[in-house]
Design a protein around this motif. Sequence first.
Motif, PDB file in Angstrom:
ATOM      1  N   LYS A 401       0.855  -1.171   0.027  1.00 57.97           N
ATOM      2  CA  LYS A 401      -0.146  -0.418   0.082  1.00 57.97           C
ATOM      3  C   LYS A 401       1.098   1.145  -0.513  1.00 57.97           C
ATOM      4  O   LYS A 401       0.130   2.619  -0.291  1.00 57.97           O
ATOM      5  N   GLY A 402       1.857   1.122  -0.263  1.00 59.53           N
ATOM      6  CA  GLY A 402       3.198   2.289   0.050  1.00 59.53           C
ATOM      7  C   GLY A 402       3.155   2.700   1.343  1.00 59.53           C
ATOM      8  O   GLY A 402       3.828   4.069   1.388  1.00 59.53           O
ATOM      9  N   GLU A 403       2.791   1.908   2.369  1.00 65.06           N
ATOM     10  CA  GLU A 403       2.800   2.422   3.997  1.00 65.06           C
ATOM     11  C   GLU A 403       4.512   2.321   4.595  1.00 65.06           C
ATOM     12  O   GLU A 403       5.277   1.315   3.782  1.00 65.06           O
ATOM     13  N   TYR A 438       7.954   1.352  -3.250  1.00 65.90           N
ATOM     14  CA  TYR A 438       7.019   0.648  -3.724  1.00 65.90           C
ATOM     15  C   TYR A 438       5.826   1.546  -5.070  1.00 65.90           C
ATOM     16  O   TYR A 438       5.684   2.912  -4.413  1.00 65.90           O
ATOM     17  N   ALA A 439       5.963   1.262  -6.373  1.00 68.73           N
ATOM     18  CA  ALA A 439       5.681   2.698  -7.000  1.00 68.73           C
ATOM     19  C   ALA A 439       3.619   2.838  -6.826  1.00 68.73           C
ATOM     20  O   ALA A 439       3.123   2.383  -6.674  1.00 68.73           O
ATOM     21  N   LYS A 440       3.773   4.067  -6.562  1.00 73.07           N
ATOM     22  CA  LYS A 440       2.378   4.498  -6.645  1.00 73.07           C
ATOM     23  C   LYS A 440       1.257   3.974  -7.517  1.00 73.07           C
ATOM     24  O   LYS A 440       0.139   3.540  -7.172  1.00 73.07           O
ATOM     25  N   GLU A 441       1.152   3.650  -8.757  1.00 76.11           N
ATOM     26  CA  GLU A 441       0.895   3.588 -10.030  1.00 76.11           C
ATOM     27  C   GLU A 441       0.679   1.988 -10.146  1.00 76.11           C
ATOM     28  O   GLU A 441      -0.193   1.020 -10.433  1.00 76.11           O
ATOM     29  N   ARG A 443       0.537   0.178  -6.413  1.00 72.26           N
ATOM     30  CA  ARG A 443      -0.132  -0.494  -5.141  1.00 72.26           C
ATOM     31  C   ARG A 443      -1.273  -0.909  -4.901  1.00 72.26           C
ATOM     32  O   ARG A 443      -2.483  -1.232  -6.002  1.00 72.26           O
ATOM     33  N   LYS A 445      -4.947  -2.051  -4.046  1.00 68.98           N
ATOM     34  CA  LYS A 445      -5.973  -1.163  -4.133  1.00 68.98           C
ATOM     35  C   LYS A 445      -7.476  -2.278  -2.978  1.00 68.98           C
ATOM     36  O   LYS A 445      -6.942  -3.239  -3.758  1.00 68.98           O
TER      37      LYS A 445
END
Length: 445
Positions: A401-403, A438-441, A443, A445
């Motif tokens: 999740k990018g956390e 980790y790349a945003k696109e 992540r 969801k």
Amino acid sequence: MIERLSEKYLNKMKELLGDEYDDYLNSFNEKRIHSLRVNNAKISNEEFERICPFKIKRIPWIENGYYFDENDRPSKHPYYYAGLYYLQEPSAMTPANVLPIEKGDIVLDACAAPGGKSLELASKLGDSGLLVSNDISVSRAYSLLKNLELGGHKNIYVMAEDISKLSKKFVKSFDKILIDAPCSGEGMLRKDPSIIKEWEDKGNEYYANLQKDIVKSAVSMLKDGGMMVYSTCTFDKSEDEDIVSYILSLDDDLKLERINEYEGFTRGIDMDEAIRLYPHKLQGEGHFVALVKKDTPKTVTVKKKHVSKIDSKEAEEFIKLIKRDFDDGYFEIINNNLYFIPEYDFEKKGLRILRSGLLMGEIKKHSFEPSMALALNLKMDEFKNVINLSVDDKRVISYLKGETISVPEAKDGWVLVCVNGYSLGFGKMQSGIMKNKYAKEWRYK
């Protein structure tokens, strides 16, 4: 769903199927099929079966294909983000399955998006040869690229070109070609009845003419001794067997190869070597597949040698963390991005190329930022600093999740984040806290 189909289409299928027509109609009442194909470039079938958290069953005619239960959600599992499998309909797995890829082949997937077939072709090649994946739509080609990156493949070119333009650049260049041609989609009507509107608007003749243009270009790119698969997801003879007959008329050296028989397969119409897949005869949607060989002595491709240039101290320092010999290609910086490009090289001028080889990362003013593509290409034992989390560890989803996550035992600096030994992406550690890269696109969801 049958009521959404036109009378014209139903009459056509009744004429085609005869006594099997009622069985075909009854197949529309069956539950939708769910399936996945294991990425053997990363994991064996046996190991996948051992660790798989879902209820799975082998697809009889696909060596690495499995049905899964409709209640499972494999696209939400960390193993999906590690590129261990790809969700694909069983019949759509067949074209790439029957094309006999050999190590070192130069392969073209001519109409490749969204990428399921390219993934299997690249998996068969392993770290050898080269796969050129092309789709005329730029937006679809970007989706194709992401799927190939997720699969961890590096010996690739991804293009968004009209195949007629490719044919002028790559005369007799490919050992194997796959053409899963644009078609009227009759085989997908059970899955998506809304397709019938386009079928009624355009008709089979529109697609047959388009298919002839595509295969004519493809034949000119096939090497001596090469092999080509032609496939569609439609039932109409004018788009299937008639197109194969047209292919054979283009070159006297082209011959049909017989595709192996499996229970539920139907042989082609007046073309016993080809196969038809019907949804009332197997657990899958509709498809047509033919295999053609250019029956002449095989042409051998010679590698081209290049000199690597990395004008970045930061990039060179990062590459020292990778435990791999980069001896089957060369490094090149394009627009501040560092790529590792296969030795097999083509004239690229004038082509719309989305990716050449493996994107290593971005060179910034005083730093180097490694890419997701590189992370997913690496095996856990190929990077010096690794965080290997259990699949049940809550930090895995947090990472996806990018956390920010805490890893007290990890050393400072770049780390490769893995789940049960399979790479997910990069992070940067400082005092037990990981800065998430980790790349945003990509992540969760």
